[in-house]
Design a protein around this motif. Structure first.
Motif, PDB file in Angstrom:
ATOM      1  N   LEU A 109     -14.108  -3.361  -5.237  1.00 15.22           N
ATOM      2  CA  LEU A 109     -14.096  -4.028  -6.538  1.00 15.22           C
ATOM      3  C   LEU A 109     -12.993  -3.447  -7.426  1.00 15.22           C
ATOM      4  CD1 LEU A 109     -15.436  -6.073  -8.446  1.00 15.22           C
ATOM      5  CD2 LEU A 109     -17.003  -4.257  -9.136  1.00 15.22           C
ATOM      6  N   GLN A 110     -12.880  -2.134  -7.448  1.00 15.40           N
ATOM      7  CA  GLN A 110     -11.829  -1.484  -8.237  1.00 15.40           C
ATOM      8  C   GLN A 110     -10.438  -1.887  -7.751  1.00 15.40           C
ATOM      9  OE1 GLN A 110     -12.879   2.623  -7.738  1.00 15.40           O
ATOM     10  NE2 GLN A 110     -14.275   2.626  -9.501  1.00 15.40           N
ATOM     11  N   LEU A 111     -10.247  -1.911  -6.442  1.00 12.86           N
ATOM     12  CA  LEU A 111      -8.949  -2.326  -5.892  1.00 12.86           C
ATOM     13  C   LEU A 111      -8.632  -3.765  -6.266  1.00 12.86           C
ATOM     14  CD1 LEU A 111      -8.713  -0.785  -2.323  1.00 12.86           C
ATOM     15  CD2 LEU A 111      -7.131  -0.452  -4.219  1.00 12.86           C
ATOM     16  N   ALA A 112      -9.619  -4.632  -6.175  1.00 13.09           N
ATOM     17  CA  ALA A 112      -9.399  -6.044  -6.524  1.00 13.09           C
ATOM     18  C   ALA A 112      -8.985  -6.168  -7.989  1.00 13.09           C
ATOM     19  CB  ALA A 112     -10.659  -6.859  -6.256  1.00 13.09           C
ATOM     20  N   GLU A 113      -9.593  -5.388  -8.856  1.00 14.32           N
ATOM     21  CA  GLU A 113      -9.241  -5.425 -10.278  1.00 14.32           C
ATOM     22  C   GLU A 113      -7.823  -4.906 -10.502  1.00 14.32           C
ATOM     23  OE1 GLU A 113     -12.320  -3.206 -12.239  1.00 14.32           O
ATOM     24  OE2 GLU A 113     -13.798  -4.821 -11.990  1.00 14.32           O
ATOM     25  N   LEU A 114      -7.432  -3.886  -9.746  1.00 14.73           N
ATOM     26  CA  LEU A 114      -6.089  -3.327  -9.897  1.00 14.73           C
ATOM     27  C   LEU A 114      -5.005  -4.285  -9.400  1.00 14.73           C
ATOM     28  CD1 LEU A 114      -6.739   0.360  -8.793  1.00 14.73           C
ATOM     29  CD2 LEU A 114      -6.255  -0.447 -11.122  1.00 14.73           C
ATOM     30  N   VAL A 115      -5.320  -5.048  -8.385  1.00 13.92           N
ATOM     31  CA  VAL A 115      -4.347  -5.960  -7.787  1.00 13.92           C
ATOM     32  C   VAL A 115      -4.295  -7.290  -8.535  1.00 13.92           C
ATOM     33  CG1 VAL A 115      -3.826  -7.284  -5.689  1.00 13.92           C
ATOM     34  CG2 VAL A 115      -4.514  -4.899  -5.517  1.00 13.92           C
ATOM     35  N   ASP A 116      -5.394  -7.670  -9.163  1.00 14.01           N
ATOM     36  CA  ASP A 116      -5.521  -8.974  -9.817  1.00 14.01           C
ATOM     37  C   ASP A 116      -4.358  -9.263 -10.779  1.00 14.01           C
ATOM     38  OD1 ASP A 116      -6.755 -11.427 -10.390  1.00 14.01           O
ATOM     39  OD2 ASP A 116      -7.708 -10.573 -12.176  1.00 14.01           O
ATOM     40  N   GLY A 117      -3.616 -10.323 -10.488  1.00 14.48           N
ATOM     41  CA  GLY A 117      -2.535 -10.780 -11.346  1.00 14.48           C
ATOM     42  C   GLY A 117      -1.266  -9.945 -11.273  1.00 14.48           C
ATOM     43  N   ARG A 118      -1.229  -8.994 -10.429  1.00 17.11           N
ATOM     44  CA  ARG A 118      -0.079  -8.106 -10.320  1.00 17.11           C
ATOM     45  C   ARG A 118       0.780  -8.529  -9.130  1.00 17.11           C
ATOM     46  NH1 ARG A 118       1.345  -3.306 -12.308  1.00 17.11           N
ATOM     47  NH2 ARG A 118      -0.463  -2.442 -13.310  1.00 17.11           N
ATOM     48  N   SER A 119       2.075  -8.537  -9.326  1.00 13.22           N
ATOM     49  CA  SER A 119       2.965  -8.823  -8.193  1.00 13.22           C
ATOM     50  C   SER A 119       3.263  -7.502  -7.488  1.00 13.22           C
ATOM     51  CB  SER A 119       4.261  -9.493  -8.658  1.00 13.22           C
ATOM     52  OG  SER A 119       4.980  -8.627  -9.494  1.00 13.22           O
ATOM     53  N   LEU A 178       6.118   2.300  -6.138  1.00 15.13           N
ATOM     54  CA  LEU A 178       5.133   3.368  -6.004  1.00 15.13           C
ATOM     55  C   LEU A 178       3.705   2.872  -6.228  1.00 15.13           C
ATOM     56  CD1 LEU A 178       6.962   6.363  -7.732  1.00 15.13           C
ATOM     57  CD2 LEU A 178       6.568   5.990  -5.295  1.00 15.13           C
ATOM     58  N   TYR A 179       3.504   1.998  -7.191  1.00 12.79           N
ATOM     59  CA  TYR A 179       2.180   1.459  -7.479  1.00 12.79           C
ATOM     60  C   TYR A 179       1.676   0.643  -6.293  1.00 12.79           C
ATOM     61  CZ  TYR A 179      -1.614  -0.633 -10.156  1.00 12.79           C
ATOM     62  OH  TYR A 179      -2.839  -1.023 -10.602  1.00 12.79           O
ATOM     63  N   THR A 180       2.557  -0.183  -5.748  1.00  7.32           N
ATOM     64  CA  THR A 180       2.193  -0.998  -4.581  1.00  7.32           C
ATOM     65  C   THR A 180       1.855  -0.102  -3.398  1.00  7.32           C
ATOM     66  OG1 THR A 180       3.580  -2.825  -5.309  1.00  7.32           O
ATOM     67  CG2 THR A 180       3.034  -2.755  -2.968  1.00  7.32           C
ATOM     68  N   ASP A 181       2.681   0.918  -3.170  1.00  7.57           N
ATOM     69  CA  ASP A 181       2.433   1.831  -2.056  1.00  7.57           C
ATOM     70  C   ASP A 181       1.084   2.538  -2.205  1.00  7.57           C
ATOM     71  OD1 ASP A 181       4.895   1.093  -1.056  1.00  7.57           O
ATOM     72  OD2 ASP A 181       5.916   2.932  -1.690  1.00  7.57           O
ATOM     73  N   GLU A 182       0.760   2.943  -3.427  1.00  7.59           N
ATOM     74  CA  GLU A 182      -0.519   3.595  -3.688  1.00  7.59           C
ATOM     75  C   GLU A 182      -1.688   2.647  -3.408  1.00  7.59           C
ATOM     76  OE1 GLU A 182      -2.992   6.729  -4.761  1.00  7.59           O
ATOM     77  OE2 GLU A 182      -0.814   6.811  -4.645  1.00  7.59           O
ATOM     78  N   LEU A 183      -1.556   1.401  -3.843  1.00 11.81           N
ATOM     79  CA  LEU A 183      -2.600   0.408  -3.599  1.00 11.81           C
ATOM     80  C   LEU A 183      -2.773   0.135  -2.107  1.00 11.81           C
ATOM     81  CD1 LEU A 183      -2.038  -2.172  -6.472  1.00 11.81           C
ATOM     82  CD2 LEU A 183      -3.932  -0.567  -6.220  1.00 11.81           C
ATOM     83  N   LEU A 184      -1.668   0.021  -1.394  1.00 11.05           N
ATOM     84  CA  LEU A 184      -1.745  -0.212   0.057  1.00 11.05           C
ATOM     85  C   LEU A 184      -2.394   0.967   0.774  1.00 11.05           C
ATOM     86  CD1 LEU A 184       1.700  -1.947   0.700  1.00 11.05           C
ATOM     87  CD2 LEU A 184      -0.575  -3.002   0.665  1.00 11.05           C
ATOM     88  N   GLU A 185      -2.098   2.185   0.325  1.00 11.78           N
ATOM     89  CA  GLU A 185      -2.713   3.371   0.912  1.00 11.78           C
ATOM     90  C   GLU A 185      -4.222   3.377   0.638  1.00 11.78           C
ATOM     91  OE1 GLU A 185      -2.768   6.411   3.389  1.00 11.78           O
ATOM     92  OE2 GLU A 185      -0.932   5.350   2.893  1.00 11.78           O
ATOM     93  N   LYS A 245      -6.030   0.744   0.187  1.00  8.19           N
ATOM     94  CA  LYS A 245      -6.612  -0.307   1.024  1.00  8.19           C
ATOM     95  C   LYS A 245      -6.810   0.197   2.454  1.00  8.19           C
ATOM     96  CE  LYS A 245      -6.102  -5.072   2.413  1.00  8.19           C
ATOM     97  NZ  LYS A 245      -5.318  -6.278   2.430  1.00  8.19           N
ATOM     98  N   LYS A 246      -5.876   0.979   2.964  1.00  6.55           N
ATOM     99  CA  LYS A 246      -6.010   1.550   4.308  1.00  6.55           C
ATOM    100  C   LYS A 246      -7.202   2.506   4.364  1.00  6.55           C
ATOM    101  CE  LYS A 246      -1.152   1.306   5.624  1.00  6.55           C
ATOM    102  NZ  LYS A 246       0.066   2.091   5.890  1.00  6.55           N
ATOM    103  N   ASP A 247      -7.382   3.294   3.294  1.00  8.11           N
ATOM    104  CA  ASP A 247      -8.524   4.206   3.232  1.00  8.11           C
ATOM    105  C   ASP A 247      -9.838   3.430   3.277  1.00  8.11           C
ATOM    106  OD1 ASP A 247      -6.797   6.357   3.087  1.00  8.11           O
ATOM    107  OD2 ASP A 247      -6.997   6.588   0.906  1.00  8.11           O
ATOM    108  N   VAL A 248      -9.896   2.322   2.557  1.00 12.01           N
ATOM    109  CA  VAL A 248     -11.090   1.483   2.545  1.00 12.01           C
ATOM    110  C   VAL A 248     -11.357   0.940   3.946  1.00 12.01           C
ATOM    111  CG1 VAL A 248     -12.020  -0.732   1.715  1.00 12.01           C
ATOM    112  CG2 VAL A 248     -11.038   0.908   0.092  1.00 12.01           C
ATOM    113  N   GLU A 249     -10.327   0.519   4.637  1.00 12.25           N
ATOM    114  CA  GLU A 249     -10.490  -0.002   5.993  1.00 12.25           C
ATOM    115  C   GLU A 249     -11.017   1.076   6.948  1.00 12.25           C
ATOM    116  OE1 GLU A 249      -6.680  -1.737   6.890  1.00 12.25           O
ATOM    117  OE2 GLU A 249      -6.995  -3.382   5.468  1.00 12.25           O
TER     118      GLU A 249
END
Length: 157
Positions: free
Chosen positions: A43-53, A59-66, A68-72
């Motif tokens: 839920l937190q990740l979805a909120e962070l990504v929402d509306g963001r390109s 760096l922000y994108t890389d952090e989010l992708l990392e 997401k990998k942790d969640v997986e």
């Protein structure tokens, strides 16, 4: 959170189900705790990504992708807990609520003995198609509980 589940391959008496509860309880607690943490993180990740390109190399994108990998990876652990329960012959029905079904039979018809994390022992059952909403207390005879004396039919498939 969708888990890959298969049907259990054995049936339990109430006594057998209660005998497995210490192990089932421990695995289910781990399953519930991790599932709830994961639900919150997703839920937190979805909120962070929402509306963001998201742009590769940012760096922000890389952090989010990392993240997401942790969640997986954690989702794979959740699946591992569900697989452990299946190997015991029980069926996890809700990773968030700790609902577990033990295949059984009552009066010659297939049922599930139903247990929820926090309950002291298996005290309910439901018809195979009824689910949690169809839970009923296990039948009791005037002198003592018939099912607690092992009068539910037991068979290994």
């Amino acid at each position: 959170m969708t888990l890959r589940l298969q049907s259990a391959s054995r049936t339990f008496t109430v006594e057998q189900a209660n005998a497995t509860l210490p192990l089932v309880r421990a695995i289910t607690k781990d399953l519930v705790d991790l599932s709830r943490q994961l639900a919150e993180r997703k839920l937190q990740l979805a909120e962070l990504v929402d509306g963001r390109s998201l742009r590769p190399g940012d760096l922000y994108t890389d952090e989010l992708l990392e993240s997401k990998k942790d969640v997986e990876k954690e989702l794979a652990r959740v699946q591992g807990f569900a697989d452990e329960l299946l190997e015991l012959g029980v069926e996890p029905k809700s990773a968030l609520d700790g609902l577990i079904d033990f295949p059984s039979s009552l009066d010659g018809r297939p049922v599930f003995l139903c247990w929820k994390l926090g309950e002291p022992e298996v005290m309910y059952y439901h018809e195979r198609g009824a689910g949690y909403a169809g839970r009923k207390p296990l039948p009791v005879t005037p002198d003592t509980s018939a099912v607690r004396k092992g009068e539910l039919e037991h068979s290994c498939l």
